[in-house]
Motif scaffolding. Sequence first.
Motif, short mmCIF file in Angstrom:
data_model
loop_
_atom_site.label_atom_id
_atom_site.label_comp_id
_atom_site.label_asym_id
_atom_site.label_seq_id
_atom_site.Cartn_x
_atom_site.Cartn_y
_atom_site.Cartn_z
N ASP A 61 0.81 -1.22 0.00
CA ASP A 61 0.00 0.00 0.00
C ASP A 61 0.84 1.27 0.00
O ASP A 61 0.44 2.28 -0.57
CB ASP A 61 -0.92 0.04 1.24
CG ASP A 61 -1.94 -1.08 1.20
OD1 ASP A 61 -2.19 -1.58 0.08
OD2 ASP A 61 -2.44 -1.46 2.25
N SER A 62 2.00 1.23 0.66
CA SER A 62 2.76 2.48 0.80
C SER A 62 4.17 2.20 1.32
O SER A 62 4.55 1.06 1.56
CB SER A 62 2.04 3.43 1.76
OG SER A 62 1.96 2.80 3.03
N GLU A 63 4.91 3.28 1.48
CA GLU A 63 6.29 3.18 1.95
C GLU A 63 6.58 4.36 2.87
O GLU A 63 6.04 5.45 2.66
CB GLU A 63 7.24 3.20 0.75
CG GLU A 63 8.70 3.06 1.14
CD GLU A 63 9.60 3.09 -0.09
OE1 GLU A 63 9.78 4.18 -0.64
OE2 GLU A 63 10.10 2.02 -0.48
N GLN A 64 7.43 4.13 3.86
CA GLN A 64 7.76 5.23 4.76
C GLN A 64 9.23 5.16 5.16
O GLN A 64 9.77 4.06 5.36
CB GLN A 64 6.88 5.14 6.02
CG GLN A 64 7.03 6.33 6.94
CD GLN A 64 6.60 7.62 6.26
OE1 GLN A 64 5.47 7.73 5.82
NE2 GLN A 64 7.51 8.56 6.15
N LEU A 65 9.86 6.33 5.25
CA LEU A 65 11.27 6.40 5.64
C LEU A 65 11.40 7.12 6.98
O LEU A 65 10.69 8.10 7.24
CB LEU A 65 12.09 7.17 4.60
CG LEU A 65 12.14 6.62 3.18
CD1 LEU A 65 12.94 7.57 2.29
CD2 LEU A 65 12.79 5.25 3.17
N PHE A 66 12.33 6.65 7.79
CA PHE A 66 12.65 7.34 9.04
C PHE A 66 14.16 7.44 9.14
O PHE A 66 14.88 6.51 8.77
CB PHE A 66 12.12 6.56 10.25
CG PHE A 66 10.64 6.41 10.24
CD1 PHE A 66 9.84 7.38 10.82
CD2 PHE A 66 10.05 5.32 9.63
CE1 PHE A 66 8.47 7.25 10.80
CE2 PHE A 66 8.68 5.19 9.61
CZ PHE A 66 7.88 6.15 10.19
N VAL A 67 14.63 8.56 9.63
CA VAL A 67 16.07 8.76 9.79
C VAL A 67 16.40 8.86 11.27
O VAL A 67 15.75 9.60 12.01
CB VAL A 67 16.53 10.05 9.07
CG1 VAL A 67 18.03 10.23 9.26
CG2 VAL A 67 16.19 9.97 7.60
N ILE A 68 17.37 8.09 11.69
CA ILE A 68 17.82 8.14 13.08
C ILE A 68 19.27 8.62 13.08
O ILE A 68 20.14 7.99 12.44
CB ILE A 68 17.72 6.75 13.74
CG1 ILE A 68 16.27 6.27 13.72
CG2 ILE A 68 18.26 6.79 15.17
CD1 ILE A 68 16.10 4.80 14.10
N ASP A 69 19.52 9.73 13.73
CA ASP A 69 20.90 10.22 13.85
C ASP A 69 21.67 9.32 14.82
O ASP A 69 21.14 8.91 15.86
CB ASP A 69 20.92 11.66 14.38
CG ASP A 69 20.51 12.64 13.30
OD1 ASP A 69 20.79 12.37 12.11
OD2 ASP A 69 19.88 13.66 13.63
N LEU A 70 22.92 9.03 14.46
CA LEU A 70 23.74 8.15 15.29
C LEU A 70 25.05 8.85 15.65
O LEU A 70 26.13 8.54 15.11
CB LEU A 70 24.03 6.84 14.55
CG LEU A 70 22.81 6.05 14.08
CD1 LEU A 70 23.22 4.92 13.15
CD2 LEU A 70 22.04 5.49 15.27
N PRO A 71 25.01 9.84 16.52
CA PRO A 71 26.24 10.54 16.90
C PRO A 71 27.14 9.65 17.75
O PRO A 71 26.66 8.74 18.42
CB PRO A 71 25.73 11.74 17.71
CG PRO A 71 24.40 11.31 18.23
CD PRO A 71 23.82 10.36 17.22
N LEU A 72 28.45 9.95 17.69
CA LEU A 72 29.42 9.19 18.48
C LEU A 72 29.43 9.72 19.91
O LEU A 72 29.54 10.93 20.14
CB LEU A 72 30.80 9.32 17.85
CG LEU A 72 31.93 8.51 18.51
CD1 LEU A 72 31.66 7.02 18.39
CD2 LEU A 72 33.26 8.86 17.86
N ASP A 73 29.30 8.82 20.84
CA ASP A 73 29.34 9.19 22.25
C ASP A 73 30.79 9.44 22.64
O ASP A 73 31.59 8.52 22.68
CB ASP A 73 28.76 8.04 23.09
CG ASP A 73 28.44 8.47 24.51
OD1 ASP A 73 28.69 9.65 24.83
OD2 ASP A 73 27.94 7.64 25.27
N SER A 74 31.13 10.68 22.88
CA SER A 74 32.55 11.00 23.14
C SER A 74 32.87 10.86 24.63
O SER A 74 32.00 10.87 25.45
CB SER A 74 32.87 12.41 22.68
OG SER A 74 31.99 13.31 23.27
#
Lengths: 190, 211
Positions: free
Chosen positions: B198-211
Amino acid sequence: MSEHDSAKSRFTSLVQEHFSALYGAARRLTSSPSDAEDLVQDVCLKAFESIDELERIEFRRAWLLKVLYHKFVDRRREISRSPVDQADTGADSFEPEQIARSEIRPDEQLDQDARIAQITRAMGILNKDDCSLLALHDIEGYSLDELQQLTGLNTGTIKSRLYRTRSKLGRLLSSEALQQPILKVVGGKE
Amino acid sequence: MNCTEFSEQVTALTAGAMPEASRDEYLAHAKVCAGCDAALRGRRATLAMERLPVEQPPAGLFERIATDVTRSRPQRGTSRSFWTGAAFGGAVAASLLAIVLMLGVFELPADQPQTVAAFYVSADEPRMMHVAIEVDRALPGAEISILLTGNVEVQGFGSRRELNWSDNLDAGINKLSLPLIASGEGGGQMVVRLSHPDSEQLFVIDLPLDS
């Protein structure tokens, strides 16, 4: 003598005397005899593929054990992709006669088995070279001098890597995921 | 007492081969030094492995393996089913963070990805990211893709940048657990793509480095 007989004879002369040590190490790392057999078979295949190199090596047993720990890490990573973690279920590791032989009570045996399963899971997360270096020193009993000859690293570097790897192993063992059973993945309704 | 001395003596310490006074001094150091405390736990673990009874190989095993490996491709004793669906399981150090993707069944167009959250990754150990995907009706045969950018890997998959599988999503919350580890500086991003006929969906998850 056929070509196969000749190859087998050469392989046997190089590997057979170390086979018990290999199997013993594999059995410590795996939850079942069949997994240990798979692991030593992987090592033997690598040994056969590298037979010219193996023939020239002075510390043949250490080389084979190093390959074994590398293969062990590879296998742990493969298992971690599987929906079923066999090390957790212990489904193929139940051996009543072994428990009967043991002097440890069954509940203590279960605690020890769980502890060893945690340790092997944590070892499987380590970098392959670090895992093999630590295991050769701490578990298999190779000295710093022997490791120096085997790896070409100076003893200061080896000591430093052993310390870092032990620390990493200790941190992994304290982490939450290793205290938990199989992780649930997609599909389960909560 | 310093970490170098501790490191040199950790084997004697765990083996009980140290006078009591020295032992107390070393243990006191471990109490205030996280690195040495972890190294002590690590050495206790390897000692436990070292002390396991050594089992002998079954009779005939070497002969069988030697025949197999020198003849042709060996026949494996067992075969493993690797990742066949949406499964990531097993041995990963955890940092728990649940990211909930609340879906009204993919009502947004696919060309408008949403940045839903940030998850801090570490180069020292894999961290488990739990993604909860909530849908309002069952979606059999949903296609799920993970695309990674930057210096982040899914533990156990090396440098693979894209992972795809299909699974049946239940109505309600479905959980996806991903063990992530940084492979270099700067962190990265993960794009989660959910698609259905029926459809498509995108999600973006930021993955910063834990300093």
